[in-house]
Enzyme design. Structure first.
Site, PDB file in Angstrom:
ATOM      1  N   ASP A  78      66.547  77.399  50.720  1.00 31.11           N
ATOM      2  CA  ASP A  78      67.912  77.836  51.002  1.00 31.11           C
ATOM      3  C   ASP A  78      67.947  78.658  52.284  1.00 31.11           C
ATOM      4  O   ASP A  78      67.019  79.428  52.563  1.00 31.11           O
ATOM      5  CB  ASP A  78      68.458  78.689  49.855  1.00 31.11           C
ATOM      6  CG  ASP A  78      68.911  77.855  48.675  1.00 31.11           C
ATOM      7  OD1 ASP A  78      69.183  76.666  48.869  1.00 31.11           O
ATOM      8  OD2 ASP A  78      68.975  78.399  47.567  1.00 31.11           O
ATOM      9  N   MET A  79      69.019  78.502  53.046  1.00 28.76           N
ATOM     10  CA  MET A  79      69.220  79.350  54.216  1.00 28.76           C
ATOM     11  C   MET A  79      69.985  80.593  53.784  1.00 28.76           C
ATOM     12  O   MET A  79      70.935  80.502  52.997  1.00 28.76           O
ATOM     13  CB  MET A  79      69.987  78.602  55.306  1.00 28.76           C
ATOM     14  CG  MET A  79      70.062  79.352  56.618  1.00 28.76           C
ATOM     15  SD  MET A  79      68.452  79.712  57.352  1.00 28.76           S
ATOM     16  CE  MET A  79      67.991  78.097  57.997  1.00 28.76           C
TER      17      MET A  79
ATOM     18  N   ARG B  74      69.998  69.873  53.791  1.00 23.00           N
ATOM     19  CA  ARG B  74      71.209  70.111  53.011  1.00 23.00           C
ATOM     20  C   ARG B  74      72.179  70.824  53.938  1.00 23.00           C
ATOM     21  O   ARG B  74      71.897  71.923  54.425  1.00 23.00           O
ATOM     22  CB  ARG B  74      70.899  70.991  51.795  1.00 23.00           C
ATOM     23  CG  ARG B  74      72.107  71.328  50.928  1.00 23.00           C
ATOM     24  CD  ARG B  74      71.675  72.255  49.778  1.00 23.00           C
ATOM     25  NE  ARG B  74      72.655  72.284  48.718  1.00 23.00           N
ATOM     26  CZ  ARG B  74      73.404  73.357  48.412  1.00 23.00           C
ATOM     27  NH1 ARG B  74      73.283  74.468  49.110  1.00 23.00           N
ATOM     28  NH2 ARG B  74      74.267  73.301  47.411  1.00 23.00           N
TER      29      ARG B  74
ATOM     30  N   LYS C 168      78.677  74.730  54.715  1.00 25.79           N
ATOM     31  CA  LYS C 168      79.524  75.490  55.641  1.00 25.79           C
ATOM     32  C   LYS C 168      78.925  76.864  55.917  1.00 25.79           C
ATOM     33  O   LYS C 168      78.903  77.331  57.051  1.00 25.79           O
ATOM     34  CB  LYS C 168      80.939  75.639  55.087  1.00 25.79           C
ATOM     35  CG  LYS C 168      81.718  74.341  55.075  1.00 25.79           C
ATOM     36  CD  LYS C 168      83.180  74.573  54.716  1.00 25.79           C
ATOM     37  CE  LYS C 168      83.955  73.263  54.675  1.00 25.79           C
ATOM     38  NZ  LYS C 168      85.391  73.458  54.422  1.00 25.79           N
ATOM     39  N   GLY C 169      78.432  77.540  54.868  1.00 23.68           N
ATOM     40  CA  GLY C 169      77.866  78.881  55.012  1.00 23.68           C
ATOM     41  C   GLY C 169      78.684  79.896  54.245  1.00 23.68           C
ATOM     42  O   GLY C 169      79.914  79.864  54.285  1.00 23.68           O
TER      43      GLY C 169
ATOM     44  N   HIS D 186      82.773  71.208  48.512  1.00 26.83           N
ATOM     45  CA  HIS D 186      83.816  70.853  47.550  1.00 26.83           C
ATOM     46  C   HIS D 186      85.097  70.479  48.289  1.00 26.83           C
ATOM     47  O   HIS D 186      86.123  70.220  47.667  1.00 26.83           O
ATOM     48  CB  HIS D 186      84.097  72.034  46.617  1.00 26.83           C
ATOM     49  CG  HIS D 186      82.885  72.592  45.962  1.00 26.83           C
ATOM     50  ND1 HIS D 186      82.256  73.742  46.394  1.00 26.83           N
ATOM     51  CD2 HIS D 186      82.148  72.132  44.927  1.00 26.83           C
ATOM     52  CE1 HIS D 186      81.206  73.973  45.643  1.00 26.83           C
ATOM     53  NE2 HIS D 186      81.112  73.007  44.742  1.00 26.83           N
TER      54      HIS D 186
ATOM     55  N   ARG E 106      79.224  86.136  46.264  1.00 25.43           N
ATOM     56  CA  ARG E 106      79.455  85.178  47.356  1.00 25.43           C
ATOM     57  C   ARG E 106      80.350  84.030  46.909  1.00 25.43           C
ATOM     58  O   ARG E 106      81.131  83.491  47.685  1.00 25.43           O
ATOM     59  CB  ARG E 106      78.122  84.670  47.906  1.00 25.43           C
ATOM     60  CG  ARG E 106      77.384  85.719  48.733  1.00 25.43           C
ATOM     61  CD  ARG E 106      76.204  85.141  49.475  1.00 25.43           C
ATOM     62  NE  ARG E 106      75.117  84.784  48.582  1.00 25.43           N
ATOM     63  CZ  ARG E 106      74.191  85.637  48.158  1.00 25.43           C
ATOM     64  NH1 ARG E 106      74.225  86.912  48.523  1.00 25.43           N
ATOM     65  NH2 ARG E 106      73.234  85.245  47.354  1.00 25.43           N
TER      66      ARG E 106
END
Length: 304
Positions: A132-133, A182, A185-186, A225, A286
């Site tokens: 994961d970032m 993957r 958007k962030g 989504h 988040r």
């Protein structure tokens, strides 16, 4: 008002004291909508239900605020345990990991060693691990670690965030190692010095990197989504006759179940990110920041 709530939730997500308080009270605040319990057993049961709907998963043992080697080792051990349970239960699930939970902020080599151990176990089980970032301050280190790991391992992928200005160049850089990405958007709170502040610009960059990665024939997980982005991706793969084996749509546990089912019915591969563990607070905040309207779940559960 929505912008204020978004900023508030993003700030609280980084608060260690709030995280500690949340652990004390458990998932009662409404986080169970987005988190598959606190144990690996509960997470596996959620994955079984997803698999029954022909949806794959990626399990993530949540861990934030890791400051000691012992805590990093515990996180690594939980990742290994998760892989063991995936294999034993025969569910269809990958593993997602966060480098900070494996010791990145303590010692880079400690983090690398933990990643190697996890990837070796995943290889034994013919499974895949997604890095994961996290926030911008960890972006370069994450890419460097991924580049090093790709020299030996082909069962590892990375997350890349569309809202960062640097992302387009990062995609080009990662094409040199045939990266499995993957694309998202962030979800972290970032300065306008490093990230697009406007949603429209993020969306355009998201479309650009989806197109770039797919047309270069590298495996692409499109994590969103947003139906406009999904429709864009559908048209892109149709126009360029890209095989369904080269991409998948990914979503988050507890969000847009109707859309997940619709994509499966249309013949697309769908994978759901399934987080679990006692360190759920930052992740939960988040998710609320992404959609502040969901915050009423928190208020409702506070008075139960």
């Amino acid at each position: 008002m929505e912008a204020v709530l978004r900023s508030m939730f993003q700030s609280i997500a980084k608060n260690a004291a709030a995280n500690k308080l949340a652990k004390k009270y458990g998932l009662r605040f409404g986080a169970q909508r987005f988190v598959a319990g606190e144990t690996v057993a509960s997470a596996i049961e959620c994955v079984k239900l997803l698999n029954a709907r022909k949806i794959a998963a990626t399990l993530d043992h949540l861990g934030e605020f890791v400051f000691t080697e012992e805590e990093a080792k515990h996180s690594a051990d939980m990742c290994l345990l998760t892989l063991d349970h995936i294999y034993a239960s025969k569910v269809e699930s990958h593993l997602s990991v966060k480098l900070t939970s494996l010791g990145l902020d303590i010692n880079k080599e400690l983090c690398m060693n933990n990643m190697r151990t996890i990837l070796e176990r995943a290889q034994q089980y013919d499974n895949f691990v997604r890095i994961d970032m996290e926030d911008f301050s960890h972006c370069e280190a994450a890419i460097e670690i991924y580049e090093q790991l790709r020299k030996k391992y082909d069962n590892v992928g990375l997350v890349i965030q569309a809202y960062l200005y640097r992302t387009e160049e990062d995609i080009k850089r990662l094409h040199q190692i045939a990266a499995n990405l993957r694309l998202v958007k962030g979800a972290y709170k970032e300065s306008p010095n490093v990230a697009f502040p406007e949603k429209a610009d993020v969306d355009e960059n998201f479309k650009k990197i989806i197109q770039t990665h797919l047309l270069n024939s590298y495996y692409t997980a499109i994590a969103t989504h947003d139906e406009n982005i999904i429709d864009f991706a559908k048209k892109l793969v149709s126009d360029h006759q890209i095989k369904t084996s080269m991409f998948e749509f990914q979503m988050l546990y507890g969000i847009r179940v109707d859309l997940q089912n619709k994509l499966v019915e249309e013949g697309y591969k769908v994978r759901v990110y399934v987080p679990y563990g006692v360190d759920w607070f930052g992740y939960f905040m988040r998710r609320l920041a992404e959609r502040p309207a969901n915050s009423w779940f928190v208020l409702k559960n506070l008075f139960k």
